[in-house]
Each structure stands twice: as structure tokens, then as C-alpha cells.
Design a protein around this motif. Sequence first.
Motif, mmCIF file in Angstrom:
data_model
loop_
_atom_site.group_PDB
_atom_site.id
_atom_site.type_symbol
_atom_site.label_atom_id
_atom_site.label_comp_id
_atom_site.label_asym_id
_atom_site.label_seq_id
_atom_site.Cartn_x
_atom_site.Cartn_y
_atom_site.Cartn_z
ATOM 1 N N GLU A 16 10.324 -4.665 -68.652
ATOM 2 C CA GLU A 16 10.314 -3.209 -68.798
ATOM 3 C C GLU A 16 11.032 -2.845 -70.085
ATOM 4 O O GLU A 16 11.999 -3.498 -70.484
ATOM 5 C CB GLU A 16 10.969 -2.534 -67.596
ATOM 6 N N LEU A 17 10.536 -1.823 -70.739
ATOM 7 C CA LEU A 17 11.121 -1.351 -71.993
ATOM 8 C C LEU A 17 12.436 -0.646 -71.694
ATOM 9 O O LEU A 17 12.527 0.168 -70.774
ATOM 10 C CB LEU A 17 10.152 -0.388 -72.680
ATOM 11 N N VAL A 18 13.457 -0.973 -72.460
ATOM 12 C CA VAL A 18 14.761 -0.323 -72.344
ATOM 13 C C VAL A 18 14.994 0.443 -73.635
ATOM 14 O O VAL A 18 15.011 -0.147 -74.713
ATOM 15 C CB VAL A 18 15.895 -1.366 -72.139
ATOM 16 N N GLU A 19 15.143 1.749 -73.517
ATOM 17 C CA GLU A 19 15.413 2.593 -74.680
ATOM 18 C C GLU A 19 16.625 3.456 -74.374
ATOM 19 O O GLU A 19 16.700 4.065 -73.314
ATOM 20 C CB GLU A 19 14.235 3.508 -74.994
ATOM 21 N N ARG A 20 17.556 3.490 -75.314
ATOM 22 C CA ARG A 20 18.713 4.357 -75.185
ATOM 23 C C ARG A 20 18.963 4.986 -76.545
ATOM 24 O O ARG A 20 18.965 4.274 -77.545
ATOM 25 C CB ARG A 20 19.933 3.565 -74.751
ATOM 26 N N PRO A 21 19.152 6.279 -76.600
ATOM 27 C CA PRO A 21 19.433 6.899 -77.895
ATOM 28 C C PRO A 21 20.626 6.223 -78.575
ATOM 29 O O PRO A 21 21.653 5.976 -77.957
ATOM 30 C CB PRO A 21 19.757 8.352 -77.528
ATOM 31 N N HIS A 23 20.814 3.184 -79.548
ATOM 32 C CA HIS A 23 20.858 1.750 -79.299
ATOM 33 C C HIS A 23 19.500 1.130 -79.615
ATOM 34 O O HIS A 23 18.462 1.764 -79.423
ATOM 35 C CB HIS A 23 21.217 1.465 -77.835
ATOM 36 N N PRO A 24 19.487 -0.099 -80.051
ATOM 37 C CA PRO A 24 18.211 -0.761 -80.346
ATOM 38 C C PRO A 24 17.353 -0.907 -79.092
ATOM 39 O O PRO A 24 17.860 -0.942 -77.973
ATOM 40 C CB PRO A 24 18.631 -2.141 -80.853
ATOM 41 N N LEU A 25 16.071 -0.994 -79.313
ATOM 42 C CA LEU A 25 15.153 -1.260 -78.216
ATOM 43 C C LEU A 25 15.436 -2.634 -77.625
ATOM 44 O O LEU A 25 15.911 -3.530 -78.299
ATOM 45 C CB LEU A 25 13.711 -1.254 -78.719
ATOM 46 N N ASP A 26 15.105 -2.783 -76.348
ATOM 47 C CA ASP A 26 15.259 -4.058 -75.682
ATOM 48 C C ASP A 26 14.264 -4.113 -74.527
ATOM 49 O O ASP A 26 13.586 -3.122 -74.238
ATOM 50 C CB ASP A 26 16.684 -4.213 -75.157
ATOM 51 N N PHE A 27 14.171 -5.253 -73.904
ATOM 52 C CA PHE A 27 13.301 -5.440 -72.749
ATOM 53 C C PHE A 27 14.075 -6.162 -71.670
ATOM 54 O O PHE A 27 14.760 -7.141 -71.945
ATOM 55 C CB PHE A 27 12.058 -6.261 -73.130
ATOM 56 N N ARG A 28 13.984 -5.657 -70.428
ATOM 57 C CA ARG A 28 14.605 -6.326 -69.285
ATOM 58 C C ARG A 28 13.496 -7.048 -68.534
ATOM 59 O O ARG A 28 12.483 -6.460 -68.170
ATOM 60 C CB ARG A 28 15.288 -5.324 -68.377
ATOM 61 N N TYR A 29 13.697 -8.345 -68.302
ATOM 62 C CA TYR A 29 12.674 -9.161 -67.642
ATOM 63 C C TYR A 29 12.671 -8.908 -66.141
ATOM 64 O O TYR A 29 13.702 -8.953 -65.481
ATOM 65 C CB TYR A 29 12.880 -10.643 -67.961
ATOM 66 N N VAL A 30 11.481 -8.645 -65.627
ATOM 67 C CA VAL A 30 11.272 -8.344 -64.216
ATOM 68 C C VAL A 30 10.773 -9.579 -63.473
ATOM 69 O O VAL A 30 11.121 -9.817 -62.328
ATOM 70 C CB VAL A 30 10.258 -7.179 -64.063
ATOM 71 N N ASP A 31 9.960 -10.388 -64.140
ATOM 72 C CA ASP A 31 9.412 -11.594 -63.535
ATOM 73 C C ASP A 31 8.890 -12.507 -64.641
ATOM 74 O O ASP A 31 8.552 -12.033 -65.723
ATOM 75 C CB ASP A 31 8.275 -11.251 -62.574
ATOM 76 N N ILE A 32 8.868 -13.797 -64.374
ATOM 77 C CA ILE A 32 8.244 -14.759 -65.279
ATOM 78 C C ILE A 32 7.525 -15.802 -64.437
ATOM 79 O O ILE A 32 7.908 -16.048 -63.295
ATOM 80 C CB ILE A 32 9.244 -15.437 -66.240
ATOM 81 N N ASN A 33 6.487 -16.399 -65.007
ATOM 82 C CA ASN A 33 5.756 -17.422 -64.259
ATOM 83 C C ASN A 33 6.293 -18.819 -64.622
ATOM 84 O O ASN A 33 7.095 -18.974 -65.553
ATOM 85 C CB ASN A 33 4.250 -17.291 -64.483
ATOM 86 N N PRO A 34 5.873 -19.851 -63.871
ATOM 87 C CA PRO A 34 6.360 -21.209 -64.147
ATOM 88 C C PRO A 34 6.076 -21.681 -65.578
ATOM 89 O O PRO A 34 6.902 -22.405 -66.165
ATOM 90 C CB PRO A 34 5.613 -22.064 -63.118
ATOM 91 N N ALA A 35 4.951 -21.281 -66.166
ATOM 92 C CA ALA A 35 4.662 -21.670 -67.549
ATOM 93 C C ALA A 35 5.699 -21.082 -68.503
ATOM 94 O O ALA A 35 6.102 -21.727 -69.472
ATOM 95 C CB ALA A 35 3.249 -21.234 -67.942
ATOM 96 N N ALA A 36 6.154 -19.872 -68.238
ATOM 97 C CA ALA A 36 7.197 -19.256 -69.071
ATOM 98 C C ALA A 36 8.525 -19.982 -68.879
ATOM 99 O O ALA A 36 9.279 -20.150 -69.843
ATOM 100 C CB ALA A 36 7.339 -17.780 -68.740
ATOM 101 N N GLU A 37 8.808 -20.408 -67.660
ATOM 102 C CA GLU A 37 10.028 -21.196 -67.426
ATOM 103 C C GLU A 37 10.014 -22.460 -68.280
ATOM 104 O O GLU A 37 11.016 -22.796 -68.911
ATOM 105 C CB GLU A 37 10.139 -21.591 -65.951
ATOM 106 N N ARG A 38 8.868 -23.142 -68.309
ATOM 107 C CA ARG A 38 8.749 -24.364 -69.114
ATOM 108 C C ARG A 38 8.890 -24.049 -70.602
ATOM 109 O O ARG A 38 9.563 -24.775 -71.337
ATOM 110 C CB ARG A 38 7.409 -25.060 -68.833
ATOM 111 N N MET A 39 8.257 -22.966 -71.058
ATOM 112 C CA MET A 39 8.308 -22.598 -72.467
ATOM 113 C C MET A 39 9.743 -22.267 -72.898
ATOM 114 O O MET A 39 10.200 -22.693 -73.957
ATOM 115 C CB MET A 39 7.405 -21.398 -72.746
ATOM 116 N N LEU A 40 10.453 -21.523 -72.063
ATOM 117 C CA LEU A 40 11.802 -21.093 -72.401
ATOM 118 C C LEU A 40 12.864 -22.157 -72.127
ATOM 119 O O LEU A 40 13.957 -22.110 -72.688
ATOM 120 C CB LEU A 40 12.162 -19.833 -71.601
ATOM 121 N N GLY A 41 12.547 -23.073 -71.211
ATOM 122 C CA GLY A 41 13.549 -24.041 -70.800
ATOM 123 C C GLY A 41 14.609 -23.418 -69.913
ATOM 124 O O GLY A 41 15.729 -23.916 -69.820
ATOM 125 N N LEU A 42 14.250 -22.314 -69.268
ATOM 126 C CA LEU A 42 15.154 -21.590 -68.368
ATOM 127 C C LEU A 42 14.446 -21.322 -67.054
ATOM 128 O O LEU A 42 13.232 -21.132 -67.026
ATOM 129 C CB LEU A 42 15.578 -20.253 -68.987
#
Length: 82
Positions: A16-21, A23-42
Motif C-alpha cells: 500500500e502507498l504511504v504518503e505523509r506531507p 515525508h518521502p513516499l514509501d510502500f508498506r508490504y501487505v503480502d508477498i508470495n514464495p517467489a518474492a521470498e526467494r528473490m529477496l532472501g527474506l
Amino acid sequence: YRALFTAMQEALLVAELVERPGHPLDFRYVDINPAAERMLGLSRDQVVGRTSRELIPDIQEDLVELCARVVRTGVTESRDIY
């Protein structure tokens, strides 16, 4: 949906997009799939609930801006992340 999300070979991160006046834009992760776990190593537990800047402090600013643009416009874009 869940079976496809889990079985697909492409990394998929739901955020989800995080915006605060002032402050820089950011994204909060809501879910990731197993392929993303492998890609990130997390594991999913290490990623979900955290922001992109927490996980990747030196994240490329243009990548964050590209993702924000996609969220705002609904128009897909792509680029190499490395």
C-alpha cells in the motif's frame, strides 16, 4: 487467487502507498508470495508490515516514484530494478 499467488514463479509483492506531507513516499508490504521470498532472501514474516525504506534503506528514489505513479494512474510500467 491464493493458489495462483502461491504457485506462480514470478515474484509478487502486494503493498500500500504511504504518503505523509513533508515525508518521502514509501510502500508498506501487505503480502508477498514464495517467489518474492526467494528473490529477496527474506521470509514473508520479515517483510509484511514493513516499508520498502525499512527493508531497502538505499532504495532508488526513481523506483519508489515509478511505483507511486502506477498506484495513482493504474497504468502499468516496468524497468530493471538493479
